[in-house]
Design a protein around this motif. Structure first.
Motif, PDB file in Angstrom:
ATOM      1  N   MET A 147      -2.259   7.089  14.768  1.00 54.88           N
ATOM      2  CA  MET A 147      -1.231   6.689  13.522  1.00 54.88           C
ATOM      3  C   MET A 147      -1.474   6.778  12.426  1.00 54.88           C
ATOM      4  SD  MET A 147      -1.678   2.417  12.819  1.00 54.88           S
ATOM      5  CE  MET A 147      -2.505   2.534  14.538  1.00 54.88           C
ATOM      6  N   LYS A 148       0.176   6.636  12.139  1.00 51.56           N
ATOM      7  CA  LYS A 148       0.835   7.564  11.050  1.00 51.56           C
ATOM      8  C   LYS A 148       0.755   6.145   9.612  1.00 51.56           C
ATOM      9  CE  LYS A 148       3.294  10.282  11.048  1.00 51.56           C
ATOM     10  NZ  LYS A 148       5.548  11.133  10.776  1.00 51.56           N
ATOM     11  N   ILE A 149       0.234   6.534   8.745  1.00 44.70           N
ATOM     12  CA  ILE A 149       0.466   5.250   7.535  1.00 44.70           C
ATOM     13  C   ILE A 149       1.286   5.764   6.506  1.00 44.70           C
ATOM     14  CG2 ILE A 149      -1.134   3.722   6.287  1.00 44.70           C
ATOM     15  CD1 ILE A 149      -3.412   4.390   8.842  1.00 44.70           C
ATOM     16  N   LEU A 150       1.589   5.337   5.953  1.00 44.93           N
ATOM     17  CA  LEU A 150       2.368   5.323   4.822  1.00 44.93           C
ATOM     18  C   LEU A 150       2.444   4.498   3.416  1.00 44.93           C
ATOM     19  CD1 LEU A 150       4.992   7.396   3.234  1.00 44.93           C
ATOM     20  CD2 LEU A 150       6.821   5.814   3.549  1.00 44.93           C
ATOM     21  N   ILE A 151       1.427   5.094   2.802  1.00 46.36           N
ATOM     22  CA  ILE A 151       2.143   3.860   1.198  1.00 46.36           C
ATOM     23  C   ILE A 151       2.575   4.987   0.238  1.00 46.36           C
ATOM     24  CG2 ILE A 151       0.393   3.591  -1.047  1.00 46.36           C
ATOM     25  CD1 ILE A 151      -1.874   5.013   1.769  1.00 46.36           C
ATOM     26  N   ALA A 152       3.376   3.940  -0.022  1.00 50.58           N
ATOM     27  CA  ALA A 152       4.384   3.783  -1.191  1.00 50.58           C
ATOM     28  C   ALA A 152       4.589   3.835  -2.342  1.00 50.58           C
ATOM     29  CB  ALA A 152       6.121   3.682  -0.143  1.00 50.58           C
ATOM     30  N   GLY A 153       4.375   4.144  -3.246  1.00 49.25           N
ATOM     31  CA  GLY A 153       4.782   3.403  -4.883  1.00 49.25           C
ATOM     32  C   GLY A 153       5.928   2.959  -5.157  1.00 49.25           C
ATOM     33  N   VAL A 154       6.053   1.852  -5.518  1.00 52.26           N
ATOM     34  CA  VAL A 154       7.127   2.309  -6.432  1.00 52.26           C
ATOM     35  C   VAL A 154       7.545   1.555  -7.552  1.00 52.26           C
ATOM     36  CG1 VAL A 154       9.600   0.657  -6.220  1.00 52.26           C
ATOM     37  CG2 VAL A 154       8.042   1.381  -3.894  1.00 52.26           C
ATOM     38  N   GLY A 155       8.492   2.012  -8.600  1.00 47.23           N
ATOM     39  CA  GLY A 155       8.162   1.638  -9.996  1.00 47.23           C
ATOM     40  C   GLY A 155       9.427   2.153 -10.699  1.00 47.23           C
ATOM     41  N   PHE A 204       2.864  -0.226 -11.994  1.00 47.24           N
ATOM     42  CA  PHE A 204       2.004   0.173 -11.388  1.00 47.24           C
ATOM     43  C   PHE A 204       2.214   0.230  -9.738  1.00 47.24           C
ATOM     44  CE2 PHE A 204      -0.051  -2.121  -8.158  1.00 47.24           C
ATOM     45  CZ  PHE A 204      -1.473  -2.786  -8.193  1.00 47.24           C
ATOM     46  N   GLY A 205       2.785   0.221  -9.152  1.00 48.04           N
ATOM     47  CA  GLY A 205       3.089   1.043  -8.132  1.00 48.04           C
ATOM     48  C   GLY A 205       2.411   2.790  -7.730  1.00 48.04           C
ATOM     49  N   VAL A 206       3.779   3.093  -8.577  1.00 47.55           N
ATOM     50  CA  VAL A 206       3.610   4.452  -9.233  1.00 47.55           C
ATOM     51  C   VAL A 206       2.038   4.840  -9.142  1.00 47.55           C
ATOM     52  CG1 VAL A 206       4.903   6.431 -10.374  1.00 47.55           C
ATOM     53  CG2 VAL A 206       6.040   4.678  -9.065  1.00 47.55           C
ATOM     54  N   ARG A 207       1.082   3.610 -10.595  1.00 43.60           N
ATOM     55  CA  ARG A 207      -0.092   4.855 -11.061  1.00 43.60           C
ATOM     56  C   ARG A 207      -0.623   4.471 -10.005  1.00 43.60           C
ATOM     57  NH1 ARG A 207       1.759   6.857 -15.223  1.00 43.60           N
ATOM     58  NH2 ARG A 207       2.194   5.588 -16.760  1.00 43.60           N
ATOM     59  N   VAL A 208      -0.057   3.575  -9.038  1.00 40.08           N
ATOM     60  CA  VAL A 208      -1.334   3.244  -8.044  1.00 40.08           C
ATOM     61  C   VAL A 208      -1.572   3.824  -6.674  1.00 40.08           C
ATOM     62  CG1 VAL A 208      -2.624   2.010  -5.662  1.00 40.08           C
ATOM     63  CG2 VAL A 208      -1.807   0.810  -8.385  1.00 40.08           C
ATOM     64  N   GLU A 263       4.977   8.859  -4.128  1.00 42.32           N
ATOM     65  CA  GLU A 263       5.737   8.013  -5.635  1.00 42.32           C
ATOM     66  C   GLU A 263       7.542   8.523  -4.917  1.00 42.32           C
ATOM     67  OE1 GLU A 263       4.629   9.695  -9.233  1.00 42.32           O
ATOM     68  OE2 GLU A 263       3.059  10.757  -8.176  1.00 42.32           O
ATOM     69  N   VAL A 264       7.732   6.750  -4.803  1.00 41.69           N
ATOM     70  CA  VAL A 264       9.666   6.658  -4.447  1.00 41.69           C
ATOM     71  C   VAL A 264      10.307   6.450  -6.478  1.00 41.69           C
ATOM     72  CG1 VAL A 264       9.246   6.547  -2.535  1.00 41.69           C
ATOM     73  CG2 VAL A 264       9.202   4.698  -4.009  1.00 41.69           C
ATOM     74  N   GLY A 265       9.019   5.882  -6.856  1.00 42.89           N
ATOM     75  CA  GLY A 265       9.703   5.613  -8.209  1.00 42.89           C
ATOM     76  C   GLY A 265      10.515   4.229  -7.730  1.00 42.89           C
ATOM     77  N   ILE A 266      12.100   4.456  -7.956  1.00 44.27           N
ATOM     78  CA  ILE A 266      13.019   3.872  -7.851  1.00 44.27           C
ATOM     79  C   ILE A 266      14.422   3.951  -7.222  1.00 44.27           C
ATOM     80  CG2 ILE A 266      12.568   2.202  -9.982  1.00 44.27           C
ATOM     81  CD1 ILE A 266      14.908   3.919 -11.549  1.00 44.27           C
ATOM     82  N   SER A 267      13.724   4.764  -6.048  1.00 37.62           N
ATOM     83  CA  SER A 267      14.885   4.366  -5.497  1.00 37.62           C
ATOM     84  C   SER A 267      14.477   4.206  -3.865  1.00 37.62           C
ATOM     85  CB  SER A 267      14.683   6.633  -5.346  1.00 37.62           C
ATOM     86  OG  SER A 267      16.128   7.312  -4.615  1.00 37.62           O
ATOM     87  N   GLY A 268      15.356   3.731  -3.957  1.00 40.68           N
ATOM     88  CA  GLY A 268      15.444   3.243  -2.502  1.00 40.68           C
ATOM     89  C   GLY A 268      15.929   3.851  -1.664  1.00 40.68           C
ATOM     90  N   MET A 269      16.586   4.662  -1.272  1.00 43.82           N
ATOM     91  CA  MET A 269      16.903   6.275  -0.302  1.00 43.82           C
ATOM     92  C   MET A 269      15.414   6.950  -0.692  1.00 43.82           C
ATOM     93  SD  MET A 269      19.880   5.432   0.839  1.00 43.82           S
ATOM     94  CE  MET A 269      19.810   7.019   1.553  1.00 43.82           C
TER      95      MET A 269
END
Length: 159
Positions: free
Chosen positions: A1-9, A18-22, A39-45
């Motif tokens: 089971m592979k899990i990705l947590i992506a902080g956006v913001g 908030f998402g990046v801080r988490v 941390e993906v910031g604001i880049s959807g790509m």
């Protein structure tokens, strides 16, 4: 089971970070070896590129304009069924560098890389327009609660 947590913001837009801080906090605590925090910031790509590694579960963490008071957390389960024609998809994906998570999931669906389970842990912001690097106190307090929510999702996914 592979899990990705992506902080956006955006870290310089107050509560929008908030998402990046988490994600930054999660990177400091021990998680199972099958969990990747980015941390993906604001880049959807950036998020699309991560999803190409094929995950079973994706947890997106972001600010969200709901109906609650600042600091309110939401656990959302996006509808992942394709609803757009190819032409409509192209119109929605014109600039993926600044795409919100819903557009990222549309592209992931078109590419066949959407995880079986997708969750969005979202926090009601108070301020996202000012150029400041700090979050408001209510949203800052929600970080620990969001981490607990994410740990619960991980535990349930692995059970």
């Amino acid at each position: 089971m592979k899990i990705l947590i992506a902080g956006v913001g955006n870290l310089i837009r107050g509560d929008d970070g908030f998402g990046v801080r988490v994600a930054q906090r999660l990177q400091q605590i021990p998680l199972a070896g099958n969990v990747r925090v980015v941390e993906v910031g604001i880049s959807g790509m950036s998020l699309v590129h991560e999803l190409m590694d094929r995950y079973d579960v994706c947890i997106i963490v972001d600010a969200y304009q709901g109906q609650g008071t600042p600091g309110t957390l939401y656990l959302l389960r996006p509808d992942l069924t394709p609803k757009l024609s190819t032409e409509e998809l192209h119109e929605h994906l014109v600039d993926m560098h600044y795409a919100e998570p819903s557009r990222v999931l549309l592209l992931a669906g078109a590419l066949g890389i959407t995880p079986a389970k997708v969750y969005v842990v979202a926090c009601q912001p108070a301020q996202v327009e000012e150029l400041i690097e700090t979050m408001t106190p209510a949203v800052e307090r929600a970080v620990d609660e969001a981490i607990a929510m994410i740990e619960k999702i991980i535990a349930e996914a692995e059970a």
